[in-house]
Scaffold this active site. Sequence first.
Site, PDB file in Angstrom:
ATOM      1  N   HIS A  90       1.640   2.321   8.638  1.00 19.17           N
ATOM      2  CA  HIS A  90       2.652   2.475   7.592  1.00 19.17           C
ATOM      3  C   HIS A  90       2.454   3.729   6.733  1.00 19.17           C
ATOM      4  O   HIS A  90       3.403   4.433   6.436  1.00 19.17           O
ATOM      5  CB  HIS A  90       2.670   1.231   6.697  1.00 19.17           C
ATOM      6  CG  HIS A  90       3.809   1.233   5.725  1.00 19.17           C
ATOM      7  ND1 HIS A  90       5.124   1.156   6.135  1.00 19.17           N
ATOM      8  CD2 HIS A  90       3.846   1.346   4.375  1.00 19.17           C
ATOM      9  CE1 HIS A  90       5.912   1.199   5.076  1.00 19.17           C
ATOM     10  NE2 HIS A  90       5.169   1.315   3.998  1.00 19.17           N
TER      11      HIS A  90
ATOM     12  N   SER B 139       9.715   3.744   3.106  1.00 21.14           N
ATOM     13  CA  SER B 139       9.284   2.403   2.696  1.00 21.14           C
ATOM     14  C   SER B 139      10.310   1.772   1.748  1.00 21.14           C
ATOM     15  O   SER B 139      11.504   1.828   2.033  1.00 21.14           O
ATOM     16  CB  SER B 139       7.886   2.504   2.082  1.00 21.14           C
ATOM     17  OG  SER B 139       7.260   1.257   2.067  1.00 21.14           O
TER      18      SER B 139
ATOM     19  N   ASP C 121       3.055  -0.459  12.565  1.00 23.55           N
ATOM     20  CA  ASP C 121       3.230  -0.163  11.144  1.00 23.55           C
ATOM     21  C   ASP C 121       2.243  -0.936  10.261  1.00 23.55           C
ATOM     22  O   ASP C 121       1.603  -0.374   9.386  1.00 23.55           O
ATOM     23  CB  ASP C 121       4.673  -0.496  10.740  1.00 23.55           C
ATOM     24  CG  ASP C 121       4.970  -0.130   9.312  1.00 23.55           C
ATOM     25  OD1 ASP C 121       5.508   0.960   9.076  1.00 23.55           O
ATOM     26  OD2 ASP C 121       4.642  -0.927   8.413  1.00 23.55           O
TER      27      ASP C 121
END
Length: 274
Positions: free
Chosen positions: A255, A83, A200
């Site tokens: 995600h 991330s 995601d």
Amino acid sequence: MKSPQSFLRGSLVSLLLLLLTGVHIDGYKPVIIVHRGTEVKVISLYNNMASLKPMWRQVQAFRKSMESIMQESPDGVHLLCYSQGGLICRALLSTTPHHNVHTFISLSSPQAGQYGDTEYLKCIFPETVKKTVFHICYNRFGQKVSICNYWRDPHQRSRYLQYNTFLPMINGDRPNKDMKAWRENFLRIKKLVLIGGPDDGVITPWQSSHFGFFDSNENILEMRNQEFYKNDTFGLKMLDARGDVSQCVHSGVKHVKWHSNFTVFQSCMEKWLT
Ligand SMILES: *[C@@H]1O[C@H](CO)[C@@H](O)[C@H](O)[C@H]1NC(C)=O
Ligand SMILES: *[C@@H]1O[C@H](CO)[C@@H](O)[C@H](O)[C@H]1NC(C)=O
């Protein structure tokens, strides 16, 4: 030797506390992991304002830990960054001469920027929509919040270039005197692994995890059509020409699930971690 799975999970456990950790395992180079947050951490982001600190400040802090890990690992290290951590890592690689990172895995990171109405945005800036975020982000005060450092509004290109202090610098969108040296530093890596996918839900557009991004009509321009690629401002085109960019796309992964999905680990990461 631990199995790769427990290895990854084991690392992540300490990550939650450390954010960046080096793990030595027989037969594997140590892996340094920079982690932004799991689902739990997105919530704790409210409490833990630290992950919202400006990107360059976080880069400085990580550099210290990374330098000592690299010194203890003369054969090199791998960097697995998740991330926002993927952008911190890339900035680190560009600005650290003589680093010995072999594989840099960018796991669901907004490498080409972020522009989207997501839950994550609402957490940080309640009552805003993507169209108005630039008012908050593109000024001296907004740039003190990490997400603003990689907020890329495709309709506000000149403001982005003028006020954003982070992404245009590491992408070389805005010329700076260190670009050549940064490019050389970045090109010391042997392999760049880009992982992301359409489900995601946070990285927007999801193609940003593979260096694609919106054009001014919000259509996707793939990595190879991005100006920073065509001009090879930070080394991406050269890496690709060397055959050292590996793109891994998986659908069905949210995600917060990327780092715990064993299929993703086996098919996208494991082979690069030897
Ligand atoms: C890329 O190169 C073109 C032509 O030389 C130039 O006009 C443009 O500003 C460059 N863009 C970047 C991001 O370096
Ligand atoms: C794990 O990844 C696969 C794709 O490789 C996907 O189909 C599956 O839904 C994922 N599982 C989770 C829990 O994210």
